[in-house]
Design a protein around this motif. Structure first.
Motif, PDB file in Angstrom:
ATOM      1  N   VAL A   3       0.823  -1.205   0.000  1.00 23.61           N
ATOM      2  CA  VAL A   3       0.000   0.000   0.000  1.00 23.61           C
ATOM      3  C   VAL A   3       0.859   1.258   0.000  1.00 23.61           C
ATOM      4  CG1 VAL A   3      -1.713   1.292   1.313  1.00 23.61           C
ATOM      5  CG2 VAL A   3      -1.907  -1.182   1.130  1.00 23.61           C
ATOM      6  N   VAL A   4       1.931   1.273   0.777  1.00 21.06           N
ATOM      7  CA  VAL A   4       2.783   2.455   0.868  1.00 21.06           C
ATOM      8  C   VAL A   4       3.417   2.770  -0.480  1.00 21.06           C
ATOM      9  CG1 VAL A   4       4.855   3.393   1.960  1.00 21.06           C
ATOM     10  CG2 VAL A   4       3.207   2.129   3.319  1.00 21.06           C
ATOM     11  N   ASN A   5       3.850   1.745  -1.209  1.00 20.77           N
ATOM     12  CA  ASN A   5       4.473   1.972  -2.508  1.00 20.77           C
ATOM     13  C   ASN A   5       3.463   2.394  -3.567  1.00 20.77           C
ATOM     14  OD1 ASN A   5       6.942   1.299  -1.435  1.00 20.77           O
ATOM     15  ND2 ASN A   5       6.890  -0.806  -2.164  1.00 20.77           N
ATOM     16  N   SER A   6       2.195   2.096  -3.375  1.00 13.96           N
ATOM     17  CA  SER A   6       1.194   2.489  -4.362  1.00 13.96           C
ATOM     18  C   SER A   6       0.698   3.917  -4.142  1.00 13.96           C
ATOM     19  CB  SER A   6       0.023   1.520  -4.345  1.00 13.96           C
ATOM     20  OG  SER A   6      -0.645   1.580  -3.111  1.00 13.96           O
ATOM     21  N   LEU A   7       1.122   4.568  -3.048  1.00 18.73           N
ATOM     22  CA  LEU A   7       0.700   5.945  -2.806  1.00 18.73           C
ATOM     23  C   LEU A   7       1.298   6.905  -3.829  1.00 18.73           C
ATOM     24  CD1 LEU A   7       0.845   6.335   1.078  1.00 18.73           C
ATOM     25  CD2 LEU A   7      -1.159   6.263  -0.387  1.00 18.73           C
ATOM     26  N   VAL A   8       2.535   6.678  -4.243  1.00 20.73           N
ATOM     27  CA  VAL A   8       3.202   7.601  -5.156  1.00 20.73           C
ATOM     28  C   VAL A   8       2.489   7.649  -6.510  1.00 20.73           C
ATOM     29  CG1 VAL A   8       5.351   8.130  -6.354  1.00 20.73           C
ATOM     30  CG2 VAL A   8       5.406   7.420  -3.964  1.00 20.73           C
ATOM     31  N   PRO A   9       2.269   6.506  -7.175  1.00 20.91           N
ATOM     32  CA  PRO A   9       1.557   6.604  -8.454  1.00 20.91           C
ATOM     33  C   PRO A   9       0.102   7.055  -8.301  1.00 20.91           C
ATOM     34  CG  PRO A   9       2.103   4.311  -7.965  1.00 20.91           C
ATOM     35  CD  PRO A   9       2.761   5.146  -6.929  1.00 20.91           C
ATOM     36  N   SER A  10      -0.541   6.669  -7.213  1.00 16.18           N
ATOM     37  CA  SER A  10      -1.925   7.093  -6.990  1.00 16.18           C
ATOM     38  C   SER A  10      -2.000   8.598  -6.803  1.00 16.18           C
ATOM     39  CB  SER A  10      -2.505   6.397  -5.765  1.00 16.18           C
ATOM     40  OG  SER A  10      -2.502   5.017  -5.928  1.00 16.18           O
ATOM     41  N   ARG A  11      -1.064   9.135  -6.061  1.00 20.90           N
ATOM     42  CA  ARG A  11      -1.026  10.588  -5.838  1.00 20.90           C
ATOM     43  C   ARG A  11      -0.805  11.313  -7.157  1.00 20.90           C
ATOM     44  NH1 ARG A  11       3.421  13.985  -2.342  1.00 20.90           N
ATOM     45  NH2 ARG A  11       2.554  16.030  -2.808  1.00 20.90           N
ATOM     46  N   PHE A  12       0.122  10.822  -7.959  1.00 22.93           N
ATOM     47  CA  PHE A  12       0.400  11.460  -9.241  1.00 22.93           C
ATOM     48  C   PHE A  12      -0.831  11.423 -10.144  1.00 22.93           C
ATOM     49  CE2 PHE A  12       1.885  11.285 -13.650  1.00 22.93           C
ATOM     50  CZ  PHE A  12       2.531  12.508 -13.715  1.00 22.93           C
ATOM     51  N   LEU A  13      -1.507  10.294 -10.195  1.00 23.83           N
ATOM     52  CA  LEU A  13      -2.678  10.168 -11.067  1.00 23.83           C
ATOM     53  C   LEU A  13      -3.823  11.076 -10.625  1.00 23.83           C
ATOM     54  CD1 LEU A  13      -2.697   6.335 -11.788  1.00 23.83           C
ATOM     55  CD2 LEU A  13      -2.148   8.191 -13.363  1.00 23.83           C
ATOM     56  N   THR A  14      -4.045  11.190  -9.322  1.00 20.23           N
ATOM     57  CA  THR A  14      -5.117  12.078  -8.870  1.00 20.23           C
ATOM     58  C   THR A  14      -4.755  13.540  -9.091  1.00 20.23           C
ATOM     59  OG1 THR A  14      -4.318  11.988  -6.586  1.00 20.23           O
ATOM     60  CG2 THR A  14      -6.095  10.473  -7.195  1.00 20.23           C
ATOM     61  N   LEU A  15      -3.477  13.886  -8.934  1.00 17.14           N
ATOM     62  CA  LEU A  15      -3.034  15.247  -9.244  1.00 17.14           C
ATOM     63  C   LEU A  15      -3.295  15.572 -10.709  1.00 17.14           C
ATOM     64  CD1 LEU A  15       0.349  15.759  -7.377  1.00 17.14           C
ATOM     65  CD2 LEU A  15      -1.416  17.460  -7.610  1.00 17.14           C
ATOM     66  N   VAL A  16      -2.941  14.657 -11.581  1.00 10.28           N
ATOM     67  CA  VAL A  16      -3.134  14.876 -13.019  1.00 10.28           C
ATOM     68  C   VAL A  16      -4.618  14.929 -13.363  1.00 10.28           C
ATOM     69  CG1 VAL A  16      -2.755  13.859 -15.292  1.00 10.28           C
ATOM     70  CG2 VAL A  16      -0.885  13.964 -13.659  1.00 10.28           C
ATOM     71  N   ALA A  17      -5.418  14.065 -12.745  1.00 11.29           N
ATOM     72  CA  ALA A  17      -6.866  14.084 -12.993  1.00 11.29           C
ATOM     73  C   ALA A  17      -7.468  15.423 -12.586  1.00 11.29           C
ATOM     74  CB  ALA A  17      -7.546  12.947 -12.239  1.00 11.29           C
ATOM     75  N   HIS A  18      -7.083  15.917 -11.430  1.00 11.92           N
ATOM     76  CA  HIS A  18      -7.571  17.219 -10.961  1.00 11.92           C
ATOM     77  C   HIS A  18      -7.116  18.323 -11.911  1.00 11.92           C
ATOM     78  CE1 HIS A  18      -7.835  20.184  -7.312  1.00 11.92           C
ATOM     79  NE2 HIS A  18      -8.669  20.509  -8.275  1.00 11.92           N
ATOM     80  N   LEU A  19      -5.868  18.268 -12.350  1.00 14.18           N
ATOM     81  CA  LEU A  19      -5.337  19.268 -13.277  1.00 14.18           C
ATOM     82  C   LEU A  19      -6.110  19.261 -14.594  1.00 14.18           C
ATOM     83  CD1 LEU A  19      -3.156  21.381 -13.971  1.00 14.18           C
ATOM     84  CD2 LEU A  19      -1.716  19.492 -14.730  1.00 14.18           C
ATOM     85  N   VAL A  20      -6.398  18.090 -15.119  1.00 13.26           N
ATOM     86  CA  VAL A  20      -7.141  17.983 -16.382  1.00 13.26           C
ATOM     87  C   VAL A  20      -8.544  18.574 -16.233  1.00 13.26           C
ATOM     88  CG1 VAL A  20      -8.217  16.315 -17.957  1.00 13.26           C
ATOM     89  CG2 VAL A  20      -5.819  16.053 -17.306  1.00 13.26           C
ATOM     90  N   ILE A  21      -9.194  18.319 -15.121  1.00 15.19           N
ATOM     91  CA  ILE A  21     -10.545  18.855 -14.916  1.00 15.19           C
ATOM     92  C   ILE A  21     -10.511  20.377 -14.785  1.00 15.19           C
ATOM     93  CG2 ILE A  21     -12.513  18.899 -13.332  1.00 15.19           C
ATOM     94  CD1 ILE A  21     -11.991  15.918 -12.861  1.00 15.19           C
ATOM     95  N   VAL A  22      -9.495  20.917 -14.114  1.00 11.78           N
ATOM     96  CA  VAL A  22      -9.378  22.376 -13.999  1.00 11.78           C
ATOM     97  C   VAL A  22      -9.158  23.003 -15.371  1.00 11.78           C
ATOM     98  CG1 VAL A  22      -7.923  24.232 -13.097  1.00 11.78           C
ATOM     99  CG2 VAL A  22      -8.662  22.405 -11.593  1.00 11.78           C
ATOM    100  N   ILE A  23      -8.329  22.397 -16.190  1.00  9.19           N
ATOM    101  CA  ILE A  23      -8.107  22.915 -17.548  1.00  9.19           C
ATOM    102  C   ILE A  23      -9.393  22.824 -18.368  1.00  9.19           C
ATOM    103  CG2 ILE A  23      -6.858  22.485 -19.700  1.00  9.19           C
ATOM    104  CD1 ILE A  23      -4.441  21.702 -17.917  1.00  9.19           C
ATOM    105  N   THR A  24     -10.151  21.762 -18.189  1.00 14.19           N
ATOM    106  CA  THR A  24     -11.436  21.623 -18.881  1.00 14.19           C
ATOM    107  C   THR A  24     -12.407  22.719 -18.453  1.00 14.19           C
ATOM    108  OG1 THR A  24     -11.110  19.240 -19.003  1.00 14.19           O
ATOM    109  CG2 THR A  24     -13.359  20.045 -19.305  1.00 14.19           C
ATOM    110  N   ILE A  25     -12.404  23.052 -17.170  1.00 14.57           N
ATOM    111  CA  ILE A  25     -13.282  24.123 -16.688  1.00 14.57           C
ATOM    112  C   ILE A  25     -12.864  25.458 -17.291  1.00 14.57           C
ATOM    113  CG2 ILE A  25     -14.011  25.412 -14.642  1.00 14.57           C
ATOM    114  CD1 ILE A  25     -13.851  22.779 -13.098  1.00 14.57           C
TER     115      ILE A  25
END
Length: 140
Positions: A3-25
């Motif tokens: 679980v600890v090692n999966s935090l890094v890619p999960s964090r990156f993916l959610t950051l990118v998802a949030h960024l994409v939605i902000v750009i879409t807005i």
């Protein structure tokens, strides 16, 4: 993968998802700006609300820059507390902003989402920057 090692890619993916939605807005903010206005409005009122929305989105992008700088520089990449906070905040923001776009929520709602889901993780990131570079603490 633990679980600890999966935090890094999960964090990156959610950051990118949030960024994409902000750009879409940014591209489709007209519907949300119209949702903030009364049925009869002047161009001055529209311009004022549109400017407010652009400012809020620009502040969000600035906070993204702070958080991505800390993440990609390694200051907070392996900090589990920051990773969990960022992961939950950006995941929540992605869901909320999806509703914001599809259901045409008012502009005021965006400020709450910005405060809890963008400003909070960015402030913790700044604290980690100060701890690592100012106080010479280890990044973990």
């Amino acid at each position: 993968m633990p679980v600890v090692n999966s935090l890094v890619p999960s964090r990156f993916l959610t950051l990118v998802a949030h960024l994409v939605i902000v750009i879409t807005i940014f591209w489709s903010r007209e519907n949300n700006v119209l949702a903030c206005l009364p049925p009869t409005y002047t161009m001055e009122e529209y311009s004022s609300r549109d400017t407010e929305m652009v400012v809020a989105l620009s502040v969000t992008l600035g906070l993204f820059a702070v958080e991505l700088a800390g993440f990609l520089s390694g200051v907070s990449m392996f900090n589990n507390t920051q990773s969990l906070l960022s992961l939950s905040a950006h995941c929540s923001a992605s869901v909320c902003l999806s509703f914001f776009v599809f259901q045409k929520w008012e502009c005021v709602t965006y400020w709450y989402i910005l405060g809890f889901c963008s400003a909070l993780p960015a402030c913790i990131e700044v604290i980690l920057f100060i701890a690592v570079f100012g106080l010479k603490k280890k990044p973990l």
